[in-house]
Design an enzyme around this catalytic site. Structure first.
Site, PDB file in Angstrom:
ATOM      1  N   GLY A 119     -12.186  -3.170  42.664  1.00 30.41           N
ATOM      2  CA  GLY A 119     -11.188  -2.276  43.283  1.00 30.41           C
ATOM      3  C   GLY A 119     -12.079  -1.053  43.795  1.00 30.41           C
TER       4      GLY A 119
ATOM      5  N   GLN B 145     -12.949   7.508  46.508  1.00 29.08           N
ATOM      6  CA  GLN B 145     -14.144   7.049  45.984  1.00 29.08           C
ATOM      7  C   GLN B 145     -15.319   7.083  46.923  1.00 29.08           C
ATOM      8  OE1 GLN B 145     -12.479   3.559  43.536  1.00 29.08           O
ATOM      9  NE2 GLN B 145     -14.110   4.517  42.257  1.00 29.08           N
TER      10      GLN B 145
ATOM     11  N   CYS C  68     -14.828   2.205  35.640  1.00 31.16           N
ATOM     12  CA  CYS C  68     -14.552   2.713  37.161  1.00 31.16           C
ATOM     13  C   CYS C  68     -16.161   2.876  37.921  1.00 31.16           C
ATOM     14  CB  CYS C  68     -13.806   4.259  37.196  1.00 31.16           C
ATOM     15  SG  CYS C  68     -13.560   4.764  38.851  1.00 31.16           S
ATOM     16  N   LEU C  69     -16.206   2.706  39.331  1.00 34.67           N
ATOM     17  CA  LEU C  69     -17.550   2.568  39.905  1.00 34.67           C
ATOM     18  C   LEU C  69     -17.748   4.414  40.250  1.00 34.67           C
ATOM     19  CD1 LEU C  69     -16.888   0.120  42.598  1.00 34.67           C
ATOM     20  CD2 LEU C  69     -18.502  -0.145  40.689  1.00 34.67           C
TER      21      LEU C  69
ATOM     22  N   HIS D 147      -4.797   1.105  38.705  1.00 34.58           N
ATOM     23  CA  HIS D 147      -5.971   1.797  38.583  1.00 34.58           C
ATOM     24  C   HIS D 147      -6.342   2.730  39.814  1.00 34.58           C
ATOM     25  CE1 HIS D 147     -10.377   2.860  36.996  1.00 34.58           C
ATOM     26  NE2 HIS D 147     -10.374   2.849  38.338  1.00 34.58           N
ATOM     27  N   GLU D 148      -6.304   1.598  40.861  1.00 36.03           N
ATOM     28  CA  GLU D 148      -6.596   2.217  42.460  1.00 36.03           C
ATOM     29  C   GLU D 148      -5.586   3.206  42.825  1.00 36.03           C
ATOM     30  OE1 GLU D 148      -9.727   1.947  42.987  1.00 36.03           O
ATOM     31  OE2 GLU D 148     -10.174   0.386  41.587  1.00 36.03           O
TER      32      GLU D 148
ATOM     33  N   HIS E 103      -6.028   6.643  41.612  1.00 36.73           N
ATOM     34  CA  HIS E 103      -7.221   7.197  42.289  1.00 36.73           C
ATOM     35  C   HIS E 103      -6.389   8.104  43.498  1.00 36.73           C
ATOM     36  CE1 HIS E 103     -10.948   6.704  40.696  1.00 36.73           C
ATOM     37  NE2 HIS E 103     -10.837   5.095  40.840  1.00 36.73           N
TER      38      HIS E 103
END
Ligand code: NI
Length: 184
Positions: free
Chosen positions: A47, A52, A89-90, A131-132, A135
């Site tokens: 995701g 991000q 997380c990226l 999660h996304e 963000h």
């Protein structure tokens, strides 16, 4: 494949603020969704949220099961059950912690053509959606994670591919990322 976008690391300010709604789906936006998709795949993520990559708009892409889902203005309209599992997380490379989330969610938003869609799923898909969407409100998974479960992924076992991890604390991890960002 378009060239990947740069993924901004925590605690970049754009990650900590609320993203603005998408007002209109333009050809540029459709192009941006493809760039987000390629960036997510290149980084081996499941995701990615627009903040991000430095774009403070309510846009996410998710793919946990070979099904690519781009969504604009996504919101969770129903949630039930509970699951506890590992997240990363990226924007916080190599950090893992356990997060308890709803097991099933129904998400409403707009697709790449601006058409309203309602999607339901469970397990990892539901976890990635939560999660996304977090963000987009400036919420990082670490804020929801069990503080006793923070660990760094330091490698992978050559024998069985299992992750090698070292315990850490949320505070130490935050300090590490703040130092890294200040140095960049
Ligand atoms: Ni993330």
């Amino acid at each position: 494949m378009s060239s990947p976008l740069q993924i901004l690391p925590y605690p970049h300010p754009v990650l900590l603020k609320r993203a603005a709604p998408v007002e209109r789906v333009t050809p540029e936006l459709a192009e941006f969704l493809l760039k987000m998709r390629d960036t997510m795949y290149a980084a081996h993520g499941v995701g990615l949220a627009a903040p991000q990559v430095g774009v403070s708009l309510r846009i996410i892409v998710v793919d946990t099961d070979e099904r690519f889902v781009p969504l604009m203005n996504p919101r969770i309209i129903a949630a039930d059950g509970s699951q506890t599992g590992v997240e990363g997380c990226l924007s916080l490379p190599n950090l893992h912690a356990d997060v308890t989330r709803a097991l099933r969610v129904t998400v409403q938003g707009q697709n790449a053509r601006g058409k309203k869609v309602t999607l339901s799923g469970e397990g990892l898909w539901a976890r990635a959606m939560q999660h996304e969407i977090d963000h987009l409100d400036g919420i990082i998974f670490t804020e929801r994670a069990d503080p006793a479960t923070f660990r760094w992924v330091t490698g992978e076992s050559a024998a069985d591919g299992e992750l090698i991890e070292r315990p850490t604390t949320r505070e130490d991890a935050y300090h590490f990322f703040a130092r890294e960002l200040a140095r960049a």
